[in-house]
Design an enzyme around this catalytic site. Structure first.
Site, PDB file in Angstrom:
ATOM      1  N   ASP A 222      32.830  42.069  45.076  1.00 41.87           N
ATOM      2  CA  ASP A 222      33.691  41.882  43.906  1.00 41.87           C
ATOM      3  C   ASP A 222      32.888  42.109  42.632  1.00 41.87           C
ATOM      4  OD1 ASP A 222      36.198  41.109  42.646  1.00 41.87           O
ATOM      5  OD2 ASP A 222      35.142  39.307  41.986  1.00 41.87           O
TER       6      ASP A 222
ATOM      7  N   GLU B 201      28.077  46.993  36.866  1.00 45.43           N
ATOM      8  CA  GLU B 201      29.531  46.980  36.658  1.00 45.43           C
ATOM      9  C   GLU B 201      29.945  47.044  35.189  1.00 45.43           C
ATOM     10  OE1 GLU B 201      30.422  43.052  38.402  1.00 45.43           O
ATOM     11  OE2 GLU B 201      31.068  42.411  36.415  1.00 45.43           O
TER      12      GLU B 201
ATOM     13  N   ARG C 299      27.368  37.550  41.490  1.00 42.58           N
ATOM     14  CA  ARG C 299      26.915  38.482  40.468  1.00 42.58           C
ATOM     15  C   ARG C 299      26.270  39.670  41.163  1.00 42.58           C
ATOM     16  NH1 ARG C 299      29.930  36.384  37.636  1.00 42.58           N
ATOM     17  NH2 ARG C 299      29.645  35.380  35.621  1.00 42.58           N
TER      18      ARG C 299
ATOM     19  N   HIS D 180      35.645  42.791  40.037  1.00 41.32           N
ATOM     20  CA  HIS D 180      35.393  41.455  39.465  1.00 41.32           C
ATOM     21  C   HIS D 180      36.724  40.720  39.236  1.00 41.32           C
ATOM     22  CE1 HIS D 180      32.025  39.149  37.282  1.00 41.32           C
ATOM     23  NE2 HIS D 180      33.000  38.302  37.560  1.00 41.32           N
TER      24      HIS D 180
END
Ligand code: NAI
Length: 345
Positions: free
Chosen positions: A255, A260, A231, A292
Site C-alpha cells: 500500500d 510514492e 511506509r 496508500h
C-alpha cells in the site's frame, strides 16, 4: 478567525474538514499542491498549515513557515517521517493524529493479503471478460500459517487479532515489546526465518529504513508473502524486486512505496510512468499495489478531521497544551516535557 492552509487537499478531505472547521472559528484554504520549498509561500498569512504524508516539511520549509509567522504544522496522519521535528523545535509546533482508525489500516492489510493469496484480483478481471477458467488461480489456506507482525502498536495488534481469527499462528517483533499483551515475541531474525507471511506495522525511522533488504530477504522462507501498509522505505524496493524475480518472494502486497511521493494519490492513467521500478513491480503477477489507501474509510476521515482541528484549537485553549504535539524529545525519559503535562516548548 484562525486561518489554516491545507496542502495536498483531495476531494475526500473537504467535507469532513469543512464540517469540523465550521464548529470552530477556522477558515480553511484548500490547496491542491503539496507543501515544499516552492509552494511554502502560499502559507503566508496562515496561522497553521495542515499537511499529509507526502508533503515536504524539511528545515528549509520550516524556516520559511517560521518567517511567515505560521505557528503550527498539523499533520493529518499518524506517521511524521516527512517532518524535520528537530528543525521545527522552538519555532513551529507540530501535531499529528496518532490514531484515527487503526482498523482501517489493519483491515486493508488483511484485504490485500486475502486478495493476493486467493488471486481475487485475477478472478475479478477474468470474469468481467467472461473468462471462467480457474487455471492459475490456486491459492493457499491462511489457517495454520505463521504470520510475522513487525511492530505491535495500535495497527499491528489489530492485524494480529484478525490473523488469529483466521486460525493463523502469530509471532511478532517489536523494538519495544508490549508487556502482558499475550503476543509471542521473537527476534527479528527468527521472525524472518519462521514466517509464511510478514506484515509491516512499525514506523519509518533511521533504524527501520530498509529493514527488509537483501540480508533480511535471504533469511526468509521461499514463497513468503510480504505485506506493507506502513511506509514504503521500510523495504529496499530493488531488493524486493530481485527477490520476486528470483522466485524467493511468493507475493508482495504494497500500500506504500518508497518513491510514492511523486506518483501516488494522483490519476496518472494515460501517462507514461517514469518510475521503472514501480512499473516493473506492478507488472508482476504476484504483486498488488494500492495507492496508500489503507486509511481511506469514512470513519477514519471523520476522525482525522476532528482530531486535526482539535489539535489546532489546543494551541489557543487549555494553556496551549496539545496531547498530540510532537517533538524530537518525545518519549525521552528525562527531557520529554509532555510527560510532565507541559508544552513541548
Ligand atoms: P504505533 O505507534 O501505535 O505502533 C508502532 C509500533 O512500532 C510500536 O509498537 C513501536 O514500539 C514499534 N516500533 C518502533 N520502532 C521499531 C523498530 N525499530 N522495530 C520494530 N518495531 C518498532 O503506530 P500505528 O498507529 O500502529 O501505525 C504504524 C504505522 O502505520 C505508522 O508508523 C505509519 O507509518 C503506518 N500507517 C499507514 C497508513 C496507511 O494509510 N497506509 C495509515 C496510518 C499509519
Amino acid at each position: 478567525m484562525i486561518k489554516v492552509a491545507l496542502y495536498d487537499a483531495k476531494s475526500y478531505d473537504v467535507p469532513s474538514f469543512e464540517h469540523y472547521g465550521k464548529q470552530h472559528d477556522i477558515t480553511l484554504k484548500f490547496l491542491e499542491t503539496k507543501l515544499n520549498e516552492d509552494t511554502v509561500e502560499l502559507a503566508k498569512g496562515s496561522d497553521a498549515v495542515c499537511v499529509f504524508v507526502n508533503d515536504t516539511v524539511d528545515a528549509a520549509v520550516i524556516d520559511k513557515l517560521y518567517e511567515y509567522g505560521v505557528k503550527q504544522i498539523a499533520l493529518r496522519c499518524a506517521g511524521y517521517n516527512n517532518v524535520d521535528v528537530r528543525a521545527a523545535f522552538g519555532k513551529v509546533h507540530v501535531s499529528h493524529v496518532p490514531a484515527y482508525s487503526p482498523y482501517s489500516v489493519a483491515e486493508h492489510a488483511m484485504a490485500l493479503l486475502m486478495t493476493s493469496v486467493r488471486r481475487i484480483h485475477k478472478a475479478y478481471n477474468r470474469t468481467r471478460d467472461y473468462n471462467f477458467s480457474l487455471n492459475g488461480l490456486t491459492g493457499f489456506d491462511l489457517f495454520g500459517k505463521t504470520v510475522g507482525v513487525i511492530g505491535t502498536g495500535k495497527i499491528g495488534r489489530i492485524f494480529a487479532g484478525i490473523a488469529k481469527g483466521f486460525g493463523m499462528h502469530v509471532i511478532a517483533y517489536d523494538a519495544y515489546p508490549a508487556a502482558d499483551s499475550g503476543i509471542e515475541y521473537v527476534s527479528l531474525e527468527e521472525l524472518l526465518e519462521r514466517s509464511d507471511i510478514i506484515s509491516l506495522h512499525c514506523p519509518l525511522t533511521d533504524e527501520t529504513r530498509h529493514m527488509i533488504g537483501r540480508k533480511a530477504i535471504d533469511r526468509m522462507k521461499k514463497g513468503v508473502v510480504i505485506v506493507n501498509t506502513s511506509r514504503g522505505a521500510l523495504i529496499d524496493t530493488e531488493a524486493l524486486l530481485d527477490g520476486i524475480i528470483a522466485r524467493k518472494i511468493g507475493a508482495a502486497c504494497l500500500d506504500v512505496y518508497e518513491e510514492e511521493a511523486d506518483v501516488f494519490f494522483e490519476d496518472r492513467s494515460g501517462h507514461i510512468l517514469n518510475d521503472n521500478l514501480l512499473a516493473r513491480l506492478i507488472s508482476m503477477p504476484n504483486v498488488i499495489v494500492t495507492s496508500h489507501q489503507a486509511f481511506l474509510t469514512e470513519e477514519a476521515l471523520n476522525n482525522i478531521a476532528e482530531t486535526t482541528i482539535s489539535n489546532i484549537m489546543s494551541y489557543y485553549e487549555k494553556d496551549g497544551i496539545c496531547d498530540n504535539e510532537l517533538c524530537y524529545r518525545c518519549g525521552h525519559i528525562d527531557s520529554c516535557r509532555k510527560k510532565r503535562k507541559e508544552r513541548c516548548f
